[in-house]
Enzyme design. Structure first.
Site, short mmCIF file in Angstrom:
data_model
loop_
_atom_site.label_atom_id
_atom_site.label_comp_id
_atom_site.label_asym_id
_atom_site.label_seq_id
_atom_site.Cartn_x
_atom_site.Cartn_y
_atom_site.Cartn_z
N ASP A 271 -7.97 -10.69 16.77
CA ASP A 271 -8.45 -11.74 17.68
C ASP A 271 -7.49 -12.93 17.69
O ASP A 271 -6.81 -13.20 16.70
CB ASP A 271 -9.86 -12.18 17.25
CG ASP A 271 -10.59 -12.95 18.34
OD1 ASP A 271 -10.14 -12.91 19.51
OD2 ASP A 271 -11.62 -13.58 18.02
N HIS B 271 -1.09 -11.31 24.44
CA HIS B 271 -1.41 -9.90 24.19
C HIS B 271 -0.14 -9.10 23.91
O HIS B 271 -0.14 -8.19 23.08
CB HIS B 271 -2.17 -9.31 25.39
CG HIS B 271 -3.52 -9.93 25.60
ND1 HIS B 271 -4.40 -10.14 24.57
CD2 HIS B 271 -4.15 -10.38 26.73
CE1 HIS B 271 -5.51 -10.70 25.05
NE2 HIS B 271 -5.37 -10.87 26.35
N TRP C 29 -14.58 -6.26 29.48
CA TRP C 29 -14.50 -6.12 30.94
C TRP C 29 -14.92 -7.42 31.63
O TRP C 29 -14.69 -7.58 32.83
CB TRP C 29 -15.40 -4.98 31.43
CG TRP C 29 -15.04 -3.63 30.89
CD1 TRP C 29 -15.69 -2.97 29.88
CD2 TRP C 29 -13.98 -2.76 31.32
NE1 TRP C 29 -15.08 -1.75 29.65
CE2 TRP C 29 -14.04 -1.59 30.52
CE3 TRP C 29 -12.98 -2.85 32.30
CZ2 TRP C 29 -13.16 -0.53 30.66
CZ3 TRP C 29 -12.10 -1.79 32.44
CH2 TRP C 29 -12.18 -0.65 31.63
N LEU D 3 -0.99 8.73 7.63
CA LEU D 3 -1.89 7.63 7.97
C LEU D 3 -2.69 8.06 9.20
O LEU D 3 -2.13 8.67 10.10
CB LEU D 3 -1.06 6.37 8.32
CG LEU D 3 -1.80 5.17 8.92
CD1 LEU D 3 -2.64 4.46 7.86
CD2 LEU D 3 -0.81 4.16 9.53
N GLU E 261 -16.10 -4.64 2.96
CA GLU E 261 -15.75 -6.01 2.54
C GLU E 261 -15.08 -6.69 3.73
O GLU E 261 -14.24 -6.09 4.41
CB GLU E 261 -14.76 -5.96 1.37
CG GLU E 261 -15.32 -5.31 0.12
CD GLU E 261 -16.43 -6.13 -0.53
OE1 GLU E 261 -16.40 -7.37 -0.41
OE2 GLU E 261 -17.32 -5.51 -1.14
C1 IPE Z 1 -13.30 -8.87 19.75
O1 IPE Z 1 -12.72 -10.04 20.18
C2 IPE Z 1 -12.70 -7.70 20.49
C3 IPE Z 1 -11.31 -7.38 20.18
C4 IPE Z 1 -10.58 -7.95 19.27
C5 IPE Z 1 -10.74 -6.30 20.95
P1 IPE Z 1 -13.36 -10.94 21.34
O2 IPE Z 1 -12.47 -12.09 21.53
O3 IPE Z 1 -13.66 -10.10 22.51
O4 IPE Z 1 -14.75 -11.40 20.68
P2 IPE Z 1 -15.69 -12.63 21.00
O5 IPE Z 1 -15.94 -12.62 22.47
O6 IPE Z 1 -14.96 -13.86 20.59
O7 IPE Z 1 -16.92 -12.42 20.18
C1 IPE Z 2 -7.89 -10.52 21.14
O1 IPE Z 2 -7.46 -11.77 21.54
C2 IPE Z 2 -7.48 -9.42 22.08
C3 IPE Z 2 -8.59 -8.84 22.86
C4 IPE Z 2 -9.85 -9.18 22.76
C5 IPE Z 2 -8.25 -7.81 23.83
P1 IPE Z 2 -8.28 -12.63 22.57
O2 IPE Z 2 -7.81 -12.33 23.94
O3 IPE Z 2 -9.74 -12.48 22.37
O4 IPE Z 2 -7.83 -14.10 22.17
P2 IPE Z 2 -8.71 -15.40 22.13
O5 IPE Z 2 -9.92 -15.10 21.28
O6 IPE Z 2 -9.11 -15.70 23.55
O7 IPE Z 2 -7.84 -16.43 21.53
MG MG Z 3 -11.11 -13.46 21.25
#
Ligand code: IPE
Ligand code: IPE
Ligand code: MG
Length: 237
Positions: free
Chosen positions: A16, A33, A65, A127, A203
């Site tokens: 994230d 990304h 989505w 792996l 964990e």
């Molecule tokens: C969780 O991250 C999904 C992925 C890392 C693919 P999100 O950014 O979508 O989660 P929320 O919306 O902050 O909970």
């Molecule tokens: C995680 O990064 C990647 C996906 C959920 C696809 P985010 O796109 O959620 O990044 P933030 O949370 O908006 O910073």
């Molecule tokens: Mg996010």
């Protein structure tokens, strides 16, 4: 191929913070990304040296989505590009690739690449790299339940056969051990529908850094922290 199997170590990562990483640099989210995809390449390689036997990465959730069409399309083309550019390397490094999540709404060209990579790497065992793409834990549990109901209707299973072990086998992760360690980057303290069934005794480590800044030394430190923990599984030890 390795005949002596290491002890199982399954690390799962909620990658994230790509958007925030880009925002902080006045870049568009897709640049974050792309940087995140680079990190994946490094972390996969590092896993081989850290005795990680299973690495599961949350790449796209059933809720993602909800993002703009442009961001979703950009992510999908990054997934395609990742498979195309990494296939040969993954195969060369004896890495088995699996995808979990509901494939049905994905682009057929992407589904084809996913199937092809799974087939190419299916006998590898250094792996197991599992990529969660259009994955949602609740969706997975519902799909598993539907499969079980079907089998009961056909007489292939009876009600008393339905144990946690049998249920687990019907999940997308049926062939995988449960995750030992789940890492979430970007300082968020939630699981966002990631592996709810499988994680009951995992964990957790929550890291402050955004995913594009999650480097090998932070990864190593996280695994060390995990190893120092006492996992009791409900016992009094
Ligand atoms: C969780 O991250 C999904 C992925 C890392 C693919 P999100 O950014 O979508 O989660 P929320 O919306 O902050 O909970
Ligand atoms: C995680 O990064 C990647 C996906 C959920 C696809 P985010 O796109 O959620 O990044 P933030 O949370 O908006 O910073
Ligand atoms: Mg996010």
């Amino acid at each position: 191929m390795n005949s002596i199997k290491n002890e199982i170590l399954h690390v799962a990562i909620i990658m994230d913070g790509n958007g925030r990483w880009a925002n902080a640099r006045a870049l568009e989210r897709l640049k974050g990304h792309a940087k995140g995809a680079e990190r994946v390449r490094h972390i996969v390689r590092a896993s081989l040296g850290l005795n990680v036997t299973h690495l599961t990465l949350f790449a796209f959730s059933t809720e993602n989505w909800r993002r703009s069409e442009r961001e979703v399309a950009g992510l999908m083309s990054l997934f395609r590009a990742y498979i195309i550019s990494e296939s040969a390397k993954l195969q060369l490094n004896d890495i088995k690739v699996l995808f979990i999540g509901d494939r049905t709404p994905l682009d057929p060209k992407l589904i084809f690449l996913m199937d092809e990579l799974e087939t190419l790497t299916k006998s590898n065992d250094a792996l197991t790299l599992t990529i969660a793409l259009n994955y949602g834990g609740r969706d997975e549990i519902i799909r598993a339940t539907k499969q079980i109901v079907k089998k009961v209707k056909l007489g292939e299973l009876i009600e008393n056969d339905i144990t946690p072990e049998v249920f687990s086998l019907h999940l997308d992760t049926g062939s995988l051990p449960n995750p030992d360690l789940i890492i979430r980057t970007s300082g968020e303290y939630r699981t966002s529908n990631f592996l709810p069934w499988q994680s009951v005794y995992s964990e957790y480590v929550f890291e402050k850094v955004n995913w594009p800044d999650f480097n090998n030394s932070i990864y190593e430190k996280t695994i060390k922290e995990f190893k120092s923990r006492n996992r009791r599984y409900g016992s009094a030890k």
